[in-house]
Design an enzyme around this catalytic site. Sequence first.
Site, mmCIF file in Angstrom:
data_model
loop_
_atom_site.group_PDB
_atom_site.id
_atom_site.type_symbol
_atom_site.label_atom_id
_atom_site.label_comp_id
_atom_site.label_asym_id
_atom_site.label_seq_id
_atom_site.Cartn_x
_atom_site.Cartn_y
_atom_site.Cartn_z
ATOM 1 N N VAL A 97 -60.171 -23.245 31.000
ATOM 2 C CA VAL A 97 -58.849 -23.270 31.516
ATOM 3 C C VAL A 97 -57.999 -24.071 30.935
ATOM 4 O O VAL A 97 -58.723 -25.204 30.544
ATOM 5 C CB VAL A 97 -59.401 -23.832 32.948
ATOM 6 C CG1 VAL A 97 -58.154 -24.158 33.720
ATOM 7 C CG2 VAL A 97 -60.233 -22.792 33.950
ATOM 8 N N LYS A 98 -57.025 -23.685 30.678
ATOM 9 C CA LYS A 98 -55.915 -24.570 30.117
ATOM 10 C C LYS A 98 -55.014 -25.564 31.277
ATOM 11 O O LYS A 98 -54.369 -25.043 32.223
ATOM 12 C CB LYS A 98 -54.661 -23.720 29.286
ATOM 13 C CG LYS A 98 -55.196 -22.999 28.045
ATOM 14 C CD LYS A 98 -54.214 -22.256 27.433
ATOM 15 C CE LYS A 98 -53.201 -22.903 26.466
ATOM 16 N NZ LYS A 98 -52.371 -22.027 25.896
ATOM 17 N N LEU A 99 -54.852 -26.619 30.964
ATOM 18 C CA LEU A 99 -54.391 -27.430 31.615
ATOM 19 C C LEU A 99 -53.333 -28.235 30.849
ATOM 20 O O LEU A 99 -53.841 -28.866 29.699
ATOM 21 C CB LEU A 99 -55.531 -28.631 32.295
ATOM 22 C CG LEU A 99 -56.686 -28.250 32.955
ATOM 23 C CD1 LEU A 99 -57.508 -29.226 33.318
ATOM 24 C CD2 LEU A 99 -56.102 -27.559 34.223
ATOM 25 N N ALA A 112 -57.136 -19.459 29.663
ATOM 26 C CA ALA A 112 -56.216 -19.075 30.532
ATOM 27 C C ALA A 112 -55.552 -19.997 31.424
ATOM 28 O O ALA A 112 -56.228 -21.043 31.831
ATOM 29 C CB ALA A 112 -56.862 -18.144 31.482
#
Length: 218
Positions: free
Chosen positions: A82-84, A56
Amino acid sequence: MRFFLDSANVAEIEEAWEGGLIAGVTTNPSLVAKEGKDFHALLKVIAGIVDGPISAEVLDTTAEGMVIEARVLARVSPNIVVKLPVTAEGLKAARTLSRDKPPIATNVTLVFTPMQALLAARAGAAYVSPFVGRLDDIGQDGLQLVGDICRIFEQHEVDCRVIAASIRHPVHALQAALLGAHFATVPFAVLRQLLKHPLTDAGIERFLADWRSSGLSH
């Protein structure tokens, strides 16, 4: 190599998961926007279906903002990754999140060079996502990028998983597997293409026709 489904569509995710085709899901703001549903509520639904990593993405562009968003997302489900973005701020956030207790897994995305991938891994990313199709679109070799990253990670024993992303067709997925990618994240249409072959369909039809003509009972 294992597969993630690159989708935020619940029906697609259910079909792929129940069929045993995928190990997890990746989403992005474009895919979520297409569904027109509350982001966190949608993630909770997906987490109720998929017992595997669910990527996400954050929307803030500052490290501080990304970390705040990431910690909120991580509370949705323990499966959230978590997508960064692979920016200086994104890697700063990845480093901070890798030191949380417990650590929050991150997937550094929009990777277009091997050095971006290596820096992301060294910053603490659990996954890096090189974009194959988008490089092909501008006349570069996206699959070479995947191969280069895999070789560098293997040579230097880098503890980070490679997700071949922006997969446009089955050949992309095949070559990513041959090059050593740990995962390929694929759209639902491509996932179905990977399963299909006309000779398989013809073979099933031939077996059934032979059985029917034999007059034998089941």
